[in-house]
Design a protein around this motif. Structure first.
Motif, PDB file in Angstrom:
ATOM      1  N   ARG A  72      48.820 -20.609  -0.667  1.00  0.00           N
ATOM      2  CA  ARG A  72      48.057 -19.898  -1.827  1.00  0.00           C
ATOM      3  C   ARG A  72      46.798 -19.566  -1.375  1.00  0.00           C
ATOM      4  O   ARG A  72      45.994 -18.519  -1.546  1.00  0.00           O
ATOM      5  N   ALA A  73      46.392 -20.355  -0.164  1.00  0.00           N
ATOM      6  CA  ALA A  73      44.981 -19.855   0.664  1.00  0.00           C
ATOM      7  C   ALA A  73      44.696 -20.701   1.825  1.00  0.00           C
ATOM      8  O   ALA A  73      45.572 -21.887   1.732  1.00  0.00           O
ATOM      9  N   VAL A  74      44.088 -20.502   2.520  1.00  0.00           N
ATOM     10  CA  VAL A  74      43.620 -21.278   3.924  1.00  0.00           C
ATOM     11  C   VAL A  74      42.145 -21.270   3.769  1.00  0.00           C
ATOM     12  O   VAL A  74      41.195 -20.724   3.295  1.00  0.00           O
ATOM     13  N   VAL A  75      41.777 -22.546   3.908  1.00  0.00           N
ATOM     14  CA  VAL A  75      40.348 -22.975   4.060  1.00  0.00           C
ATOM     15  C   VAL A  75      39.884 -23.646   5.293  1.00  0.00           C
ATOM     16  O   VAL A  75      40.443 -24.523   5.741  1.00  0.00           O
ATOM     17  N   ALA A  76      38.890 -23.034   5.802  1.00  0.00           N
ATOM     18  CA  ALA A  76      38.407 -23.410   7.141  1.00  0.00           C
ATOM     19  C   ALA A  76      37.164 -24.004   7.176  1.00  0.00           C
ATOM     20  O   ALA A  76      36.156 -23.746   6.182  1.00  0.00           O
ATOM     21  N   TRP A  77      37.155 -25.216   7.709  1.00  0.00           N
ATOM     22  CA  TRP A  77      35.811 -25.976   7.488  1.00  0.00           C
ATOM     23  C   TRP A  77      35.404 -26.210   8.933  1.00  0.00           C
ATOM     24  O   TRP A  77      36.007 -26.433  10.159  1.00  0.00           O
ATOM     25  N   LEU A  78      33.959 -26.188   8.946  1.00  0.00           N
ATOM     26  CA  LEU A  78      33.225 -26.418  10.412  1.00  0.00           C
ATOM     27  C   LEU A  78      32.323 -27.554   9.961  1.00  0.00           C
ATOM     28  O   LEU A  78      31.775 -27.686   8.787  1.00  0.00           O
ATOM     29  N   ARG A  79      32.011 -28.516  10.912  1.00  0.00           N
ATOM     30  CA  ARG A  79      30.768 -29.241  10.818  1.00  0.00           C
ATOM     31  C   ARG A  79      29.873 -29.180  11.946  1.00  0.00           C
ATOM     32  O   ARG A  79      30.241 -28.897  13.041  1.00  0.00           O
ATOM     33  N   ALA A  80      28.636 -28.790  11.684  1.00  0.00           N
ATOM     34  CA  ALA A  80      27.630 -28.289  12.729  1.00  0.00           C
ATOM     35  C   ALA A  80      26.177 -29.035  12.396  1.00  0.00           C
ATOM     36  O   ALA A  80      26.205 -29.331  11.128  1.00  0.00           O
ATOM     37  N   GLN A  81      25.396 -29.036  13.202  1.00  0.00           N
ATOM     38  CA  GLN A  81      24.105 -29.312  13.171  1.00  0.00           C
ATOM     39  C   GLN A  81      23.383 -28.445  14.296  1.00  0.00           C
ATOM     40  O   GLN A  81      23.779 -27.915  15.279  1.00  0.00           O
ATOM     41  N   LYS A  82      21.871 -28.444  14.338  1.00  0.00           N
ATOM     42  CA  LYS A  82      21.025 -27.769  15.301  1.00  0.00           C
ATOM     43  C   LYS A  82      20.321 -28.964  16.028  1.00  0.00           C
ATOM     44  O   LYS A  82      20.022 -30.117  15.057  1.00  0.00           O
ATOM     45  N   THR A  83      19.799 -28.747  17.061  1.00  0.00           N
ATOM     46  CA  THR A  83      19.036 -29.930  17.751  1.00  0.00           C
ATOM     47  C   THR A  83      17.638 -29.584  18.028  1.00  0.00           C
ATOM     48  O   THR A  83      16.824 -30.464  18.459  1.00  0.00           O
ATOM     49  N   ASP A  84      16.870 -28.501  17.594  1.00  0.00           N
ATOM     50  CA  ASP A  84      15.599 -28.145  17.785  1.00  0.00           C
ATOM     51  C   ASP A  84      15.149 -27.391  16.449  1.00  0.00           C
ATOM     52  O   ASP A  84      15.988 -26.842  15.666  1.00  0.00           O
TER      53      ASP A  84
END
Length: 342
Positions: free
Chosen positions: A263-275
């Motif tokens: 019925r659907a695809v859910v793409a997950w990302l986990r991220a941060q920046k360092t400056d």
């Protein structure tokens, strides 16, 4: 779009789902099905902003209650978190109870009950109105309650909701386990009605995809894909770049053979920046546009601004392939997912 939120907690992380209130309290591996590695454990109020305000909503979720009931466990809330309507559970009878507001006014209750410590799949249909409201509940795809022409509008002026909320408490008896959560509105032509008994399966990274441009950080595992394959996620190794538009793609494991209706695809990302500089991340997918089970076309999703030193989850909901064609099992198995620096 009609599917506004979907989460099965298959990342193994408490930070996934209910992002508005910082995630969930804990995860269980005692789940309701072979496709599910984790379920969420709720010990406090957890809330998810749905991105839009609507007067009609559908929700589906697997739930396991413990020993004590509450008048308002699941709720659709207005912009100021006023509960328009809510679903409670009567621990004495097992009945699900329909309320206007935060348990203030009982509208009706199911004839049947859900015993404690059993997984059941609950669907809820709500139309918010002070005169023409609708409040319906299905359990395991069987209609248990249908109320029409009732007052489901608690807010003084708003006749819409834009948050979905689940409530738990510190005592174990008032805690809940949930899984396979979907929330839908009626805007589009797909995923715009009862979701049905829904399974959310997590497909994990298994190999590098067709593009490998990001650098490896932390402990070097020897390949980009194995920097991002941990369940739950680990900060000990990762991929990174400071160059805009550099990206990685990854091959995923195949769907379980028993699951065929996508019925659907859910793409997950986990991220941060360092400056302190400006930085964003975007989902990138490479999909099969020709029906030959070979990914051939890339699509980049919207940019998500990052926060210094704060790991966050970002989701991309895709009810169809980016070219508008329907998902199939073969197309999902051909899909490559990844991240692009922005």
């Amino acid at each position: 779009m009609t599917l506004r939120h979907a989460c099965g907690w298959e990342s193994g992380s408490t930070g996934q789902g209910f992002a508005t209130s910082g995630g969930v309290d804990a995860l269980h591996t005692d789940t309701r099905g072979y496709w599910s590695a984790y379920a969420a454990h709720i010990e406090a109020t957890r809330r998810q902003h749905l991105g839009v305000a609507r007067s009609e909503w559908f929700a589906g979720f697997a739930v396991r209650f413990h020993g004590s009931g509450d008048a308002s466990i699941f709720a659709f809330e207005a912009s100021d978190a006023t509960a328009q309507a809510s679903v409670g559970w009567d621990a004495n009878t097992g009945q699900l109870v329909a309320y206007r507001g935060d348990g203030a006014t009982e509208l009706g209750r199911t004839a049947k009950g859900i015993p404690p410590n059993q997984w059941r799949y609950v669907e809820w249909h709500l139309v918010i109105s002070d005169t023409a409201g609708v409040f319906e509940i299905r359990v395991d795809e069987e209609l248990w309650l249908s109320l029409t022409g009732v007052d489901t509008k608690e807010h003084a002026s708003e006749a819409t909701a834009e948050f979905f909320r689940v409530f738990g408490a510190s005592s174990f008896a008032r805690q809940r386990d949930i899984d396979d959560l979907v929330v839908l509105d009626t805007d589009g032509t797909v995923n715009s009605s009862w979701p049905g008994d829904t399974a959310i399966e997590g497909l994990q990274v298994t190999a590098n995809g067709d593009v490998t441009q990001l650098s490896r950080g932390g402990t070097d595992s020897g390949a980009n894909w194995s920097q991002v394959d941990e369940v739950p996620a680990s900060d000990a190794d990762y991929v990174f770049s400071s160059t805009p538009d550099q990206r990685d793609l990854y091959v995923l494991e195949d769907m379980a053979a028993e699951l065929t209706d996508v019925r659907a695809v859910v793409a997950w990302l986990r991220a941060q920046k360092t400056d302190a500089g400006s930085a964003s991340i975007a989902h990138v997918v490479k999909y099969d546009s020709n029906g030959d089970a070979i990914p051939d076309t890339e699509s980049t999703g919207p940019d998500h601004p990052l926060t210094v030193g704060v790991w966050r989850y970002f989701e991309r909901l895709m009810e169809s392939q980016p070219d508008g064609s329907s998902w199939t099992r073969a197309k999902v198995n051909a899909l490559q997912l990844g991240a692009k620096v922005r």
